[in-house]
Design a protein around this motif. Structure first.
Motif, short mmCIF file in Angstrom:
data_model
loop_
_atom_site.label_atom_id
_atom_site.label_comp_id
_atom_site.label_asym_id
_atom_site.label_seq_id
_atom_site.Cartn_x
_atom_site.Cartn_y
_atom_site.Cartn_z
N ASP B 27 0.83 -1.22 0.00
CA ASP B 27 0.00 0.00 0.00
C ASP B 27 0.86 1.26 0.00
N ASP B 28 2.05 1.13 0.56
CA ASP B 28 2.91 2.30 0.67
C ASP B 28 3.46 2.74 -0.68
N ASP B 29 3.32 1.89 -1.69
CA ASP B 29 3.85 2.24 -3.00
C ASP B 29 2.96 3.22 -3.76
N ASN B 30 1.70 3.28 -3.39
CA ASN B 30 0.77 4.06 -4.19
C ASN B 30 0.21 5.24 -3.42
N THR B 90 -4.64 2.88 -10.11
CA THR B 90 -3.43 2.42 -9.42
C THR B 90 -3.77 1.26 -8.49
N LYS B 91 -5.05 1.09 -8.21
CA LYS B 91 -5.47 -0.01 -7.33
C LYS B 91 -5.91 -1.19 -8.19
N THR B 92 -5.74 -2.39 -7.67
CA THR B 92 -6.26 -3.56 -8.36
C THR B 92 -7.27 -4.25 -7.44
N PRO B 93 -8.51 -4.46 -7.88
CA PRO B 93 -9.09 -3.90 -9.10
C PRO B 93 -9.24 -2.38 -8.97
N PRO B 94 -9.41 -1.68 -10.09
CA PRO B 94 -9.53 -0.23 -10.02
C PRO B 94 -10.67 0.21 -9.11
#
Lengths: 787, 183
Positions: B27-30, B90-94
């Motif tokens: 989560d810290d990547d986005n 940026t999230k999966t799923p969007p």
């Protein structure tokens, strides 16, 4: 009546010189030196006068004004004796056996200057160091670090609203200034214009400003200057004392409380300690016409220090933590460049923000910052000729910035989240062997690593800085020569983005040098000159930043090809003191080759939120020159005038145009009346000052920012809005030290912006959105405690 | 010795103040919250197949330029039902951000401003719970063949949404000058 300094020098220095003629006991550091400190006027013993030795040892006089220094080495000793409300005095002694001497301190009314120029043991003595201490510092209690030093000529402030203040020295700030917190180089995310120094000003007993690149001791990159935040030295006399400071401000209904307790062990006088803490809470600030929604602040800080020391060796431990949470004015968080234009054209914040009223809530957007520092210092005498100091420190800076919530149920994590850890060590040998030579040789090394979470603005990285320096001084009495050379190497490696992208490693190294000479014609006139060359490696934000800088509503892009910048500067000055008049003037002329700055690019960058002005880091050749002037005139023993002037010209040599965002010319006039002491009220004064800041007329003629004029045409400007007009602020102050039985209470009552003038400052990033703070009445109390 | 102990205690206490190394989670990547994508779906009122036009900037503001910014291309003299979709890809799923906007419809408002000669009239914005315009769906009526832009703006107005608000009110979540062609 009161003494002037010339008389004082005759009265004290000559007898002192005669007193310490030679006898015996060479080599062993077992000598004692004692005396009484009294008021030159009334001969009343001065309690808590500070006797500071050049090696940093410091103690306070007791209730009889008595002090005793123990464990002294034979030879030369420099003492600085100071007391609240008195002019601090420097004494130069030769000690060959136990000595006794009484000291009379003249009242400050004669020659009062808020800022006393002193030579620092380890820094340049070439007259470019000014300090804020004693009563001048007491008067700034409860305010931020940058506000505490803003009255030093040549220092101004970079502001973001009413909570974020950064010091600017001769037009330079952020990465170009080093701030030393208790001897440790402050390592926060100082690159950001809205990232204020994470330091509790209550730690400081004295704030010194070394202007220009005259100091090699702390690193080469301070091409603007160095700020030393120096705590009081730990007590030497057994017993426990303390101090309570309280301040209340009317504008944002801010309260500040600070408490300190310190002591030295009775059984083991070598052991001394101090605990200190402060808390601050303020709500929305108010301009003359409306409240600034979400401009509250809360802060709590503490520090602890302990030391075991003798004259020959010692260890000191220091721990401090700074915590702040501050609101970012709601009207400043705008969307895109169109919103910014709307806000500027509107002239005041929108009604829903203007009408929020007062509260203490800190909502979004906001910042939360924690800075923790730990330090251990050991020192050992190297015979009679010097002292070896070794320091190791660790700092952690956690910065969290929260944007406006997009939706009520949005994740409450901070958008920008950075964690910077720095471990630094230095080994320094101070030597003072000969009569005339003294100097410092040392090496420093620091390791740093930064992590970021979520939004990218600067990458993860690690860095190592290493340097070595030698600074020497030669003093003949009339002439003081000094020179130094320093080598630094900086590497930045393991630089990457979350999710994979890696940047190449960077290495920079170079030399800096400094030379100065001071000539003392006589006790009235002193001149000084300094020439220096210094360099600064580009910082990570300048190399690799990439993203939307929310506070500034602009997209900033780093430039991985940046070279180091180099500053070559000369400074010269003169100090004249005669009878009632004292004048200090200095001029500086600084060339900065490859000066790194943010250059606007065209066209604005397209984002989902519209067009944002885009800037990338570029280099040019710059020239900064200016004048700082301070004049004190005492009409009589009660009534004095102090005037200050600071001029700066900042020129882009490549573009043949002015540099943007530079402080405008400013001056300050201060009148003060000091009442005669009565039994109950001492050092009672009333002061009025007028600060004038002129409109910055020297700005780039053109730029790449499209501004829609009222007539419908579009012009290209360097800024979204023209610099605001000149402003003149009046402040008034009344202070006294009351004696309530055995308890002295220092009280200061006053008001800033007395006439509640609506103004905006060119260096305040929020000048686009709102006026600055209106009238602010304050009450400050200080209670020294004898426990 | 006692003092050495005291000082060591200081050191240990001090080291506890520094939090230990923080581990990064995925989560810290986005970014916490981003609108990366806007989809405009046009369906002729009279019936027929839909057209979708997309704006996409997966790394948010700054960084790389938007990867997709398709021109709106509509037939002349036609009425379309337009529905907006906002995504965080940026999230999966969007993440479907449109749902969030609908949940807080009383704090959000879309604006549509044709400019530069695009002969389009936009009306019939759907309403929020208070009967004020929201604009997740709307009706677009084209006239003659022409080119221009339609500025699509999403404003966030927490506690501040009123009838007849100008486009300048509130914080900007989206502001896109969308090229439009009627052909």
């Amino acid at each position: 009546m009161l003494f002037n300094s010339r008389y004082f020098i005759r009265f004290i220095l000559i007898p002192v010189g005669i007193l310490f003629y030679s006898l015996s006991a060479m080599g062993q550091c077992t000598l004692r030196f004692s005396g009484f400190v009294r008021d030159a006027d009334t001969r009343v013993p001065l309690q808590n006068a500070t006797i500071r030795m050049e090696n940093g040892q410091e103690l306070a006089s007791d209730s009889n004004g008595y002090f005793i220094l123990k464990g002294l080495c034979p030879g030369k000793i420099d003492l600085e004796i100071s007391h609240v409300g008195c002019l601090s005095q420097l004494f130069h002694l030769h000690l060959k056996e136990d000595g006794k001497q009484d000291f009379l301190l003249p009242h400050a009314s004669n020659q009062l200057s808020e800022v006393v120029v002193v030579g620092q043991g380890n820094v340049s003595q070439s007259g470019f160091s000014e300090q804020v201490s004693g009563r001048a510092l007491d008067r700034t209690r409860g305010q931020s670090l940058a506000e505490s030093m803003q009255h030093v000529a040549g220092v101004s402030m970079l502001q973001t609203g009413t909570n974020i203040y950064k010091p600017v020295i001769h037009g330079l700030h952020s990465n170009r200034i080093i701030i030393l917190n208790n001897g440790i180089r402050q390592e926060g995310q100082q690159w950001g214009s809205e990232h204020a120094p994470e330091i509790d000003p209550f730690i400081a007993n004295r704030i010194s400003v070394i202007k220009g690149a005259a100091s090699l001791r702390y690193g080469s990159d301070a091409i603007g200057g160095v700020v030393l935040v120096e705590p009081k030295l730990l007590p030497v006399l057994p017993g426990i004392t303390g101090e309570i400071n309280a301040a209340a401000f009317s504008n944002n209904r801010q309260g500040v409380l600070s408490a300190m307790v310190e002591g030295a062990s009775t059984k083991h006088p070598a052991f001394a300690w101090r605990l200190q803490g402060s808390a601050k809470r303020g709500g929305n600030a108010r301009t003359p016409n409306y409240w600034l929604a979400n401009s509250g602040v809360s802060e709590y800080n503490f520090s602890a220090a302990a030391a075991m020391r003798t004259a020959h060796r010692g260890i000191e431990v220091f721990i401090s933590q700074f915590n702040t949470s501050l609101g970012i004015f709601a009207g400043s968080h705008i969307g895109n460049v169109t919103d910014l234009q709307n806000a500027i054209n509107e002239g005041q914040p929108p009604a829903n923000i203007r009408n929020v009223g007062f509260n203490y809530n800190i909502g979004r957007p906001n910042q939360e910052i924690q800075h923790t520092l730990g330090k251990v210092k050991v020192f050992k005498s190297t015979g009679d000729i010097g002292r070896l100091n070794a320091t190791i420190s660790i700092q952690q800076n956690k910065r969290k910035e929260y944007d406006l919530l997009r939706f009520a149920n949005s994740n409450i994590l901070p958008q920008l989240d950075m964690d910077l850890v720095t471990v630094a060590t230095d080994i320094v040998w101070d030597h003072y062997a000969g009569e005339k030579w003294r100097g410092t040789i040392g090496v420093n090394a620091a390791y740093q690593r930064n992590l970021y979470f979520r939004r990218f603005f600067i990458p993860n990285y690690q860095a190592i800085n290493a340097g070595g320096f030698i600074v020497e001084k030669y003093n003949t009495g009339k002439w003081l020569f000094e020179g130094g050379i320093r080598f630094d190497s900086r590497s930045i490696f393991n630089t990457d983005r979350n999710g994979g992208f890696t940047y190449e490693d960077k290495y920079f190294n170079s030399l800096s040098g400094n030379t100065g000479v001071t000539y003392t014609f006589n006790e009235k006139l002193q001149t000084f000159f300094n020439a220096s060359t210094a360099w600064r490696a580009p910082q990570v934000n300048e190399l690799y930043s990439d993203g939307l800088h929310h506070g500034a509503a602009r997209i900033e892009t780093g430039n991985a090809g940046l070279k180091a910048e180099r500053a070559n500067s000369v400074m010269g000055g003169v100090k004249y003191t005669h009878k009632r008049l004292s004048v200090e003037a200095s001029v500086y002329y600084k060339h900065i080759d490859d000066f790194i700055y943010l250059r606007p690019t065209f066209p604005p960058q397209l984002t989902i939120r519209g067009a944002f002005p885009a800037f990338n880091y570029a280099q040019t050749n710059a020239r900064l020159s200016g004048l700082d002037l301070s004049i004190v005139y005492n009409f009589n023993n009660h009534f004095s005038y102090n005037g200050k002037l600071a001029l700066l010209r900042a020129w882009d040599k490549n573009a043949k145009d002015w540099l943007v965002q530079m402080p405008s010319d400013r001056f300050e006039n201060h009148l003060k009346y000091l009442f005669s002491d009565s039994k109950k009220f001492k050092q009672t004064f009333i002061g009025i000052s007028l600060q004038s800041v002129l409109r910055q007329s020297r700005i780039p003629a053109t730029g790449t920012i499209e501004i829609l004029k009222p007539d419908g045409t579009i012009s290209l400007e360097a800024d979204y809005a023209p610099p605001p007009g000149a402003y003149h602020l009046t402040s008034i102050e009344f202070g006294s030290t009351m004696q309530c039985k055995s308890q002295p209470i220092q009280i200061i009552l006053g008001s800033n912006n007395l006439f509640n003038i609506a103004y905006r400052d060119y260096l305040n990033a929020f000048r686009y959105f709102s006026d600055d703070m209106g009238r602010n009445i304050f009450l400050k109390l200080q209670l020294p405690l004898n426990l | 010795m006692k003092h050495v102990l005291k000082i060591s205690f200081f050191l240990v206490a001090g080291s506890l103040l520094f939090s230990s190394c923080r581990k990064k989670s995925d989560d810290d990547d986005n970014e916490v919250e981003l609108i990366t994508t806007v989809n405009l779906t046009f369906t002729p009122v009279a019936g027929g197949s839909s057209r979708i036009f997309t704006f996409r900037d997966v790394d948010g503001e700054g960084g790389a330029a938007p990867t997709i910014f398709q021109d709106i291309s509509l037939a002349p003299n036609t009425a379309y039902n337009m529905s907006l979709q906002l995504l965080d890809e940026t999230k999966t799923p969007p993440d479907n951000i449109t749902e969030e906007v609908k949940k807080e419809d009383n704090e959000h408002q879309f604006y549509f401003v044709p400019a530069g000669g695009a002969a389009i009239t936009i009306s019939n914005l759907n309403a929020d719970r208070n009967g004020l315009p929201l604009g997740v769906t709307s009706t677009w009526t084209t006239a003659a063949v022409s080119n221009g832009t339609v500025r699509i703006v999403l404003k966030h107005k927490p506690g501040n949404k009123k009838a007849g608000d100008a486009i300048t009110v509130g914080d900007t979540d989206i502001d896109l000058a969308w090229p439009a062609r009627i052909q």
